[in-house]
Each structure stands twice: as structure tokens, then as C-alpha cells.
Design an enzyme around this catalytic site. Structure first.
Site, PDB file in Angstrom:
ATOM      1  N   CYS A 274       0.802  -1.194   0.069  1.00  0.00           N
ATOM      2  CA  CYS A 274       0.026  -0.083  -0.124  1.00  0.00           C
ATOM      3  C   CYS A 274       0.970   1.080  -0.088  1.00  0.00           C
ATOM      4  O   CYS A 274       1.100   1.934   1.158  1.00  0.00           O
ATOM      5  CB  CYS A 274      -0.990   0.084   1.065  1.00  0.00           C
ATOM      6  SG  CYS A 274      -2.039   1.265   1.166  1.00  0.00           S
TER       7      CYS A 274
ATOM      8  N   THR B 289     -26.137   1.795  11.279  1.00  0.00           N
ATOM      9  CA  THR B 289     -27.245   1.874  10.317  1.00  0.00           C
ATOM     10  C   THR B 289     -27.995   2.894  10.074  1.00  0.00           C
ATOM     11  O   THR B 289     -28.024   3.751  11.194  1.00  0.00           O
ATOM     12  CB  THR B 289     -28.296   0.541  10.613  1.00  0.00           C
ATOM     13  OG1 THR B 289     -29.135   0.532   9.976  1.00  0.00           O
ATOM     14  CG2 THR B 289     -28.856   0.927  11.984  1.00  0.00           C
ATOM     15  N   TYR B 290     -28.661   3.156   8.977  1.00  0.00           N
ATOM     16  CA  TYR B 290     -29.554   4.346   8.319  1.00  0.00           C
ATOM     17  C   TYR B 290     -30.709   3.647   8.161  1.00  0.00           C
ATOM     18  O   TYR B 290     -31.780   4.595   7.896  1.00  0.00           O
ATOM     19  CB  TYR B 290     -28.899   5.167   7.416  1.00  0.00           C
ATOM     20  CG  TYR B 290     -27.163   5.527   7.989  1.00  0.00           C
ATOM     21  CD1 TYR B 290     -27.231   6.900   8.475  1.00  0.00           C
ATOM     22  CD2 TYR B 290     -26.206   4.918   7.442  1.00  0.00           C
ATOM     23  CE1 TYR B 290     -26.028   7.022   8.764  1.00  0.00           C
ATOM     24  CE2 TYR B 290     -25.030   5.399   7.585  1.00  0.00           C
ATOM     25  CZ  TYR B 290     -24.667   6.437   8.293  1.00  0.00           C
ATOM     26  OH  TYR B 290     -23.455   6.747   8.697  1.00  0.00           O
ATOM     27  N   ASN B 291     -30.906   2.467   8.319  1.00  0.00           N
ATOM     28  CA  ASN B 291     -32.352   1.768   8.033  1.00  0.00           C
ATOM     29  C   ASN B 291     -32.549   1.907   6.663  1.00  0.00           C
ATOM     30  O   ASN B 291     -33.726   1.877   6.255  1.00  0.00           O
ATOM     31  CB  ASN B 291     -33.479   1.956   9.130  1.00  0.00           C
ATOM     32  CG  ASN B 291     -32.971   1.844  10.563  1.00  0.00           C
ATOM     33  OD1 ASN B 291     -32.846   2.906  11.337  1.00  0.00           O
ATOM     34  ND2 ASN B 291     -33.028   0.525  10.885  1.00  0.00           N
ATOM     35  N   THR B 292     -31.683   1.829   5.720  1.00  0.00           N
ATOM     36  CA  THR B 292     -31.739   2.107   4.287  1.00  0.00           C
ATOM     37  C   THR B 292     -31.367   0.862   3.825  1.00  0.00           C
ATOM     38  O   THR B 292     -30.199   0.308   4.002  1.00  0.00           O
ATOM     39  CB  THR B 292     -31.373   3.524   3.720  1.00  0.00           C
ATOM     40  OG1 THR B 292     -30.050   3.423   3.817  1.00  0.00           O
ATOM     41  CG2 THR B 292     -32.109   4.352   4.229  1.00  0.00           C
TER      42      THR B 292
ATOM     43  N   THR C  38     -31.415  -3.973   8.663  1.00  0.00           N
ATOM     44  CA  THR C  38     -30.115  -4.588   8.246  1.00  0.00           C
ATOM     45  C   THR C  38     -29.336  -5.256   9.210  1.00  0.00           C
ATOM     46  O   THR C  38     -28.223  -5.846   8.744  1.00  0.00           O
ATOM     47  CB  THR C  38     -29.410  -3.217   7.613  1.00  0.00           C
ATOM     48  OG1 THR C  38     -28.681  -2.468   8.639  1.00  0.00           O
ATOM     49  CG2 THR C  38     -30.042  -2.534   6.415  1.00  0.00           C
TER      50      THR C  38
ATOM     51  N   GLU D 204     -23.080   3.311   0.918  1.00  0.00           N
ATOM     52  CA  GLU D 204     -23.284   1.944   1.314  1.00  0.00           C
ATOM     53  C   GLU D 204     -22.244   1.016   1.288  1.00  0.00           C
ATOM     54  O   GLU D 204     -21.806   0.304   1.961  1.00  0.00           O
ATOM     55  CB  GLU D 204     -24.636   1.467   0.762  1.00  0.00           C
ATOM     56  CG  GLU D 204     -25.972   2.419   1.362  1.00  0.00           C
ATOM     57  CD  GLU D 204     -27.162   1.763   0.462  1.00  0.00           C
ATOM     58  OE1 GLU D 204     -28.215   1.614   1.150  1.00  0.00           O
ATOM     59  OE2 GLU D 204     -26.996   2.077  -0.642  1.00  0.00           O
TER      60      GLU D 204
END
Length: 426
Positions: free
Chosen positions: A64, A320-323, A332, A397
Site C-alpha cells: 500500500c 445503520t441508517y435503516n436503508t 439491516t 453504502e
């Protein structure tokens, strides 16, 4: 976001591209920056130049150059000897001795034993103290994982650095920081994958199918629970299958001299555990886990760091953003747990209370290839791999996925190293 950028600039003297990508998830970034700042700049067992040199050693194991170059500059800035940068053989014997642990931890952590630890702690005038060794282990795991994030998100050098002076700078993964931070993603990229052209409607149905599988698995959970024997059998099946997951681009790359000089044994890399008849016992989390064992050991020998790392693990795991793609109000947790446990499964780590049959239901092959490559051989990640999984999902995401990957990887490495230290101490 502005406050985080200001804090990052104050701490680092720069605003690097890792920060610009991680800021998709400000809660995580805040924890990450706080932890990294403590490891590199606050009071601790190791002198500042040792810390940056260990960062160079760890990042170099995965070729890297982005991270290596960042820490070469930091190493010199804090008064490090430029001769050490000519090669590991020019560094003090104490750091050279760390090379073996760095190598095994990066590529085959299940092989770490208390003998590795004893060799470092009893090296006469070149020996490490326990506190120094824990600091070094945390730095190694931090930078192995950060190399995974760098390659997994295709991060390129900053504008003022070598390779960063063009509008679309070259990177190992062939894609540009400006694409991710601006959310650019052409339709052509969305449609291209290893199997050929995929329509937007097909990728839409992939999301629907994944959500339906999650719903069905939840119903099965509520109706029946598998026996312990069945759960153990499903883990062994998944562990064996994870060895068969590899990319069609799986070629050995020879590291450039400016990278390879920072470590020894350039041919040593990731190998699946049971190849060539080699058997590695399953690591049962019920016998040694981060929460009950690793956390307290780190905190005892390097105060406050265990707490910082623990917070970072929890934020990554629970974030989480619940999407999901275009859907809102989605739980999720099942999917996040499958990703985390699949990574640990690849390292031989088993949770007795988890049904590993769920992994094959939720993670398709292209996603497994991406996960395994990012976690085990990040230098081989390509843009095609990044594009070929979850085609309807947003960049943010996919960055979220990478946060799960790097924290699960870091915890897996830490578990093996800290268990070996515990065995040495007892």
C-alpha cells in the site's frame, strides 16, 4: 462534518483522502480519528518515530504505497533516521525482530503462537516489553486493516503527492477519489460486470431478492432453531467453501522495491488454512473473545486504547441508517452480522450461536469475492470487483461495507495475537 474536518486537519496537519471518504459516516470517522490520534501522538509505550515506522512496515505488507508514503513523511517529521527508510535491515534489530509477527499477522494470523511472543519478549538487549508489544500489535492490525480500506475504496494520493497531480490520478484500483466523494458513477459502470452487461432492472431485482431472503430467514428463525451439531456442521461447510472463493484476476503481484524494502520475505502471502492438508483448529469465540478477554488485556497494558478500539468496533458493527439502496425503514442487522461473521469465518473464528447457513443466503458470489479480496489480499482489488456487487447501492453504502470489513479484520487479527500473549503470560 466541518468540525470533523477541522479536527482531522489540526491532528494530522492535512486532510487526507481516507478522511474524505470516511466522512460519509461521521459517527465512525470521529471514533476512527480519535483512536488513530491516540495511537500515533498521545502518551504511550513506544516513541513517536517507532510508531510511524511500524505503520510503514504494516502497510508495506500489502504493497500500500499510499499509506507507506504518508508515514514516511510523518516518520521524518518526528525526527526518524532517514537511513531506516533504505530498508528494514537498516532499522534497529528490535524493529527487525517484529518483521515475523507483522508477516504472520497480516497474512495467516491463525499461525501465531506464544512462541512468537516469547521470541520478542526475551530477545536480550533487543527485547520488547509487554506494553510495547501490545502497542505494536494494535498499530500493525490498524494499518493492515487501513490498507484494506484504501484498496477497497480505490483511494488515490492527494493532489500534492506523487501520482496525485492529475485530475484523474492513477491508482492500483483504477478509480479516482473524485468519483467516490462526488458520488459519480456512470451508467456504463453500473451495467458492467464480469459476466457482461447487466441491466439496471436486473440489479433492481437483486435488491428485492435480497430483502425477500432476509424476510424469509427471519421467519425461519422465529419458527425453528437448528441443533448445536447442525450449527457446527454449517460453520465447517462455510469455512471450507470460503477457501474456494477467489477472483479470476488472482495473480501474484511482485511488490515494487520502494515498498518491499520495508519488509522481509516478499513471497509470503495469504493462504487458506486447510490447503496442503494443513489443519487449523477452529477458534471458538466462546473460549476467547474481544469483550471478555482482549479488551481488558489491551486496556491493562496500554490504558484507554482498549476502550477506544471497543467503541470503534461497536460503532462499525451497529452503524445503520435503516436503508438498503432505494428502500427505507429496513432492519439491516441480519445482513451486517452475516458480513462480519463471514469475515471471521474466513479466519477460522466461530460463534456458537450463529447459523452460518444464513451467509450463503445473503451474500452472493461476487460479494464474497470482493469481501475476501479486500480482507485477505487487498492489493488485488479492482474497480470491476467494486462495481460488480450490490449494483443498486450507493457509494456511501459500499463505504459502509468497507468499514465492517476493516473492523472485523482488525478484531480477528487482534484475537489471535492477544490470545497468544495471554497464553505466554499464563
Amino acid at each position: 462534518m466541518h468540525t470533523l474536518f477541522a479536527d482531522a486537519f489540526a491532528a494530522l496537519g492535512r486532510l487526507d483522502n481516507i478522511t474524505l471518504v470516511m466522512v460519509f459516516h461521521p459517527q465512525y470517522l470521529e471514533s476512527f480519528l480519535k483512536t488513530q490520534h491516540y495511537l500515533l501522538q498521545m502518551d504511550g509505550p513506544l516513541p513517536l518515530h517507532y510508531r510511524h515506522y511500524i505503520g510503514i512496515m504494516a502497510a508495506a505488507r500489502h504493497q500500500c504505497s499510499y499509506l507507506v508514503n504518508l508515514h514516511v513523511n510523518d516518520f521524518l517529521h518526528v525526527g526518524g533516521d532517514p537511513k531506516w527508510l533504505d530498508g528494514l535491515e537498516n532499522a534497529p534489530q528490535k524493529l527487525q525482530n517484529l518483521g515475523e509477527l507483522n508477516k504472520v499477522l497480516a497474512h495467516r494470523p491463525w499461525l501465531i503462537t506464544k512462541e512468537h511472543i516469547e521470541g520478542l519478549l526475551k530477545a536480550e538487549e533487543h527485547s520488547w516489553s509487554l506494553a510495547e508489544l501490545v502497542h505494536a500489535v494494535v498499530l500493525l492490525t490498524h494499518y493492515h486493516s487501513l490498507a484494506s480500506f484504501t484498496f477497497g475504496c480505490g483511494i488515490s494520493p492527494e493532489i500534492q503527492c506523487d501520482g496525485g497531480h492529475t485530475f484523474r490520478p492513477p491508482s492500483v484500483s483504477h478509480y479516482c477519489i473524485c468519483d467516490i466523494t462526488n458520488g459519480n458513477h456512470s451508467v456504463g459502470e453500473v451495467q458492467a460486470n464480469s459476466a457482461g452487461s447487466v441491466s439496471v432492472s436486473d440489479s433492481f431485482f437483486e435488491v428485492e431478492a435480497l430483502m425477500e431472503k432476509m424476510r424469509q430467514l427471519q421467519e425461519c428463525r422465529d419458527e425453528e432453531e437448528a441443533s448445536q451439531e447442525e450449527m457446527a456442521s454449517r460453520f465447517e461447510i462455510e469455512k471450507r467453501e470460503s477457501m474456494l472463493v477467489f477472483s479470476s484476476d488472482d495473480e501474484e503481484a511482485t511488490p515494487a522495491r520502494e515498498i518491499s524494502r520495508h519488509f522481509e520475505d516478499t513471497s509470503y502471502g495469504y493462504k487458506d488454512f486447510s490447503r496442503h492438508g494443513m489443519h487449523v483448529p477452529t477458534f471458538r469465540v466462546q473460549d476467547y473473545c474481544w469483550e471478555d478477554h482482549g479488551y481488558s488485556l489491551v486496556n491493562r497494558l496500554y490504558p484507554d486504547v482498549g476502550q477506544l478500539i471497543d467503541e470503534k468496533f461497536h460503532i462499525a458493527y451497529n452503524l445503520t441508517y435503516n436503508t438498503m439502496a432505494m428502500h427505507k425503514d429496513v432492519d439491516t442487522s441480519m445482513l451486517r452480522r452475516a458480513i462480519w461473521n463471514y469475515i471471521h469465518c474466513m479466519f477460522g473464528i466461530r460463534y456458537d450461536d450463529y447459523d452460518y447457513g444464513e451467509i450463503n443466503q445473503l451474500l452472493d458470489r461476487s460479494f464474497k469475492v470482493y469481501i475476501k479480496t479486500v480482507v485477505c489480499t487487498p492489493e488485488k482489488v479492482t474497480k470491476r470487483m467494486y462495481d460488480s456487487f450490490w449494483r443498486q447501492f450507493k457509494h456511501s453504502e459500499k463505504v459502509h461495507v468497507n468499514l465492517l470489513l476493516i473492523e472485523a479484520r482488525m478484531q480477528a487479527e487482534l484475537l489471535y495475537a492477544l490470545r497468544a500473549i495471554t497464553r505466554y503470560m499464563t
